[in-house]
Write a protein that holds these residues in place. Sequence first.
Motif, short mmCIF file in Angstrom:
data_model
loop_
_atom_site.label_atom_id
_atom_site.label_comp_id
_atom_site.label_asym_id
_atom_site.label_seq_id
_atom_site.Cartn_x
_atom_site.Cartn_y
_atom_site.Cartn_z
N GLY A 54 -10.08 0.90 15.36
CA GLY A 54 -9.07 0.20 16.16
C GLY A 54 -9.07 0.59 17.62
N PRO A 55 -8.22 1.56 18.01
CA PRO A 55 -8.09 1.91 19.43
C PRO A 55 -9.39 2.33 20.11
CG PRO A 55 -6.28 2.85 18.17
CD PRO A 55 -7.24 2.26 17.17
N PHE A 56 -10.29 3.04 19.39
CA PHE A 56 -11.51 3.51 20.03
C PHE A 56 -12.66 2.51 19.94
CE2 PHE A 56 -9.35 7.62 19.37
CZ PHE A 56 -9.37 8.07 20.69
N ARG A 57 -12.48 1.42 19.17
CA ARG A 57 -13.38 0.26 19.20
C ARG A 57 -14.81 0.53 18.75
NH1 ARG A 57 -11.66 -2.80 24.87
NH2 ARG A 57 -9.50 -3.20 24.30
N PHE A 58 -14.99 1.44 17.80
CA PHE A 58 -16.32 1.61 17.22
C PHE A 58 -16.51 0.56 16.12
CE2 PHE A 58 -15.75 5.90 18.97
CZ PHE A 58 -16.99 6.09 19.56
N LYS A 59 -17.75 0.13 15.94
CA LYS A 59 -18.05 -0.76 14.83
C LYS A 59 -17.97 0.01 13.52
CE LYS A 59 -20.98 -3.74 17.67
NZ LYS A 59 -22.34 -4.30 17.87
N VAL A 258 9.17 12.24 1.01
CA VAL A 258 9.35 11.47 2.25
C VAL A 258 8.01 11.18 2.90
CG1 VAL A 258 10.32 11.52 4.58
CG2 VAL A 258 11.65 12.41 2.66
N LEU A 259 7.15 12.19 2.94
CA LEU A 259 5.90 12.09 3.69
C LEU A 259 4.89 11.14 3.06
CD1 LEU A 259 4.25 13.17 6.09
CD2 LEU A 259 3.39 14.96 4.58
N LEU A 260 4.67 11.27 1.76
CA LEU A 260 3.61 10.49 1.12
C LEU A 260 3.82 8.99 1.21
CD1 LEU A 260 2.76 12.65 -2.03
CD2 LEU A 260 1.60 12.56 0.18
N PRO A 261 5.05 8.46 0.99
CA PRO A 261 5.22 7.01 1.16
C PRO A 261 4.94 6.55 2.59
CG PRO A 261 7.03 7.92 -0.13
CD PRO A 261 6.25 9.09 0.40
N ILE A 262 5.32 7.36 3.59
CA ILE A 262 5.06 6.99 4.98
C ILE A 262 3.56 6.91 5.24
CG2 ILE A 262 5.26 7.76 7.38
CD1 ILE A 262 7.98 8.96 6.64
N LEU A 263 2.82 7.92 4.76
CA LEU A 263 1.38 7.93 4.95
C LEU A 263 0.72 6.78 4.21
CD1 LEU A 263 0.65 11.76 4.70
CD2 LEU A 263 0.99 10.38 6.73
N ALA A 264 1.23 6.47 3.02
CA ALA A 264 0.66 5.35 2.26
C ALA A 264 0.86 4.03 3.00
CB ALA A 264 1.31 5.28 0.88
N VAL A 265 2.04 3.85 3.62
CA VAL A 265 2.30 2.64 4.39
C VAL A 265 1.34 2.55 5.59
CG1 VAL A 265 3.97 1.48 5.89
CG2 VAL A 265 4.69 2.38 3.69
N ILE A 266 1.11 3.69 6.25
CA ILE A 266 0.17 3.72 7.38
C ILE A 266 -1.21 3.25 6.93
CG2 ILE A 266 -1.07 5.23 8.99
CD1 ILE A 266 1.48 6.94 9.12
N LEU A 267 -1.65 3.73 5.77
CA LEU A 267 -2.96 3.34 5.26
C LEU A 267 -3.00 1.85 4.90
CD1 LEU A 267 -3.97 6.37 3.02
CD2 LEU A 267 -4.91 5.74 5.23
N LEU A 268 -1.92 1.35 4.33
CA LEU A 268 -1.88 -0.06 3.95
C LEU A 268 -1.92 -0.97 5.18
CD1 LEU A 268 0.76 0.02 1.07
CD2 LEU A 268 -1.71 -0.30 0.85
N VAL A 269 -1.16 -0.60 6.22
CA VAL A 269 -1.19 -1.36 7.46
C VAL A 269 -2.59 -1.31 8.08
CG1 VAL A 269 -0.31 -1.50 9.82
CG2 VAL A 269 1.27 -1.10 7.92
N SER A 270 -3.19 -0.10 8.05
CA SER A 270 -4.53 0.05 8.59
C SER A 270 -5.55 -0.79 7.82
CB SER A 270 -4.96 1.54 8.54
OG SER A 270 -4.10 2.32 9.36
N SER A 271 -5.37 -0.87 6.51
CA SER A 271 -6.31 -1.64 5.70
C SER A 271 -6.28 -3.12 6.07
CB SER A 271 -6.00 -1.48 4.20
OG SER A 271 -4.82 -2.19 3.83
N VAL A 272 -5.08 -3.64 6.37
CA VAL A 272 -4.97 -5.05 6.80
C VAL A 272 -5.69 -5.25 8.12
CG1 VAL A 272 -3.38 -6.85 7.52
CG2 VAL A 272 -2.81 -5.39 5.56
N LYS A 273 -5.50 -4.32 9.05
CA LYS A 273 -6.16 -4.43 10.36
C LYS A 273 -7.66 -4.35 10.24
CE LYS A 273 -2.27 -2.78 13.12
NZ LYS A 273 -1.79 -1.76 14.11
N VAL A 274 -8.14 -3.42 9.39
CA VAL A 274 -9.59 -3.28 9.20
C VAL A 274 -10.17 -4.52 8.53
CG1 VAL A 274 -11.37 -1.98 7.98
CG2 VAL A 274 -9.53 -0.76 9.17
#
Length: 278
Positions: A54-59, A258-274
């Motif tokens: 994403g931000p660093f724009r590597f293929k 608290v932490l694990l659901p937040i991290l899981a959401v981050i990964l799910l959002v990232s997966s959509v972007k990827v």
Amino acid sequence: MTSSTPQHPSPTATDTPPRTGNPLPAFAGGAVIGALGGLIGLGGAEFRLPLLIGPFRFKALQAVILNKAMSLIVVATALPFRAATVPFGTIASHWPVIVNLLAGSLAGAWLGAGWATRLSSRNLYRVLAVLLVLIAGALLFGHGSADHAALLAGPAQIVAGVVVGFGIGIVAALMGVAGGELLIPTLVLLFGADIKLAGSLSLAVSLPTMIVGFTRYSQSSAFSVVADNKTFVLVMALGSILGTFIGGRLLGIVPDQVLLPILAVILLVSSVKVWRHE
């Protein structure tokens, strides 16, 4: 009279060069990701991959190879960090478990790296997106498990260890990760290891597995991305190591609930972007 100046197509998103000029974002990004990983006993590679794309724009393939290089550095330093809690002698005494998983993971890493170098960019992005979703599920349902008796014993356990190790090796090679998010639940559930020991054993399995995948990637022309961005790799890896150290010291302050659901959401959002990355 017509001009002889060659015409070049306008740059597209895939032609945009990676953002690696300023070392501060690389160090800061590595530190934040390392801290997230350290809080839950991971190296943070699964969070670093979407950042590289994403931000660093590597293929996709470049990001996987760079992620593998930085993960190797982080994993190699994580074992000494944990030695005060889980001594090397304790890890060595569980060598049959390590060998059992390595029997599958080394072959899986070689095969997975070969697949990654042959997949089209579009297909690799989609494979990575699916794997991010699976990692999110592993974090939610597999990490932080209470101690269990081993699910299997004898020959059945050995066969299961090889099969599971093979699958983990493939995933680790395709994503450039250490595979701890899958190895730790496997060690706890299949072999009955306690969670602290499982974390160190997973590193002992991950290191040679990652070296095999990295060696396979070195045969691809895309491997030049490491040499071309060696300063970026080193800076981000140093940030990741610092973050992992800090995250480990903060362990226990932020509850897993608290932490694990937040991290899981981050990964799910990232997966959509990827998945949607062009």
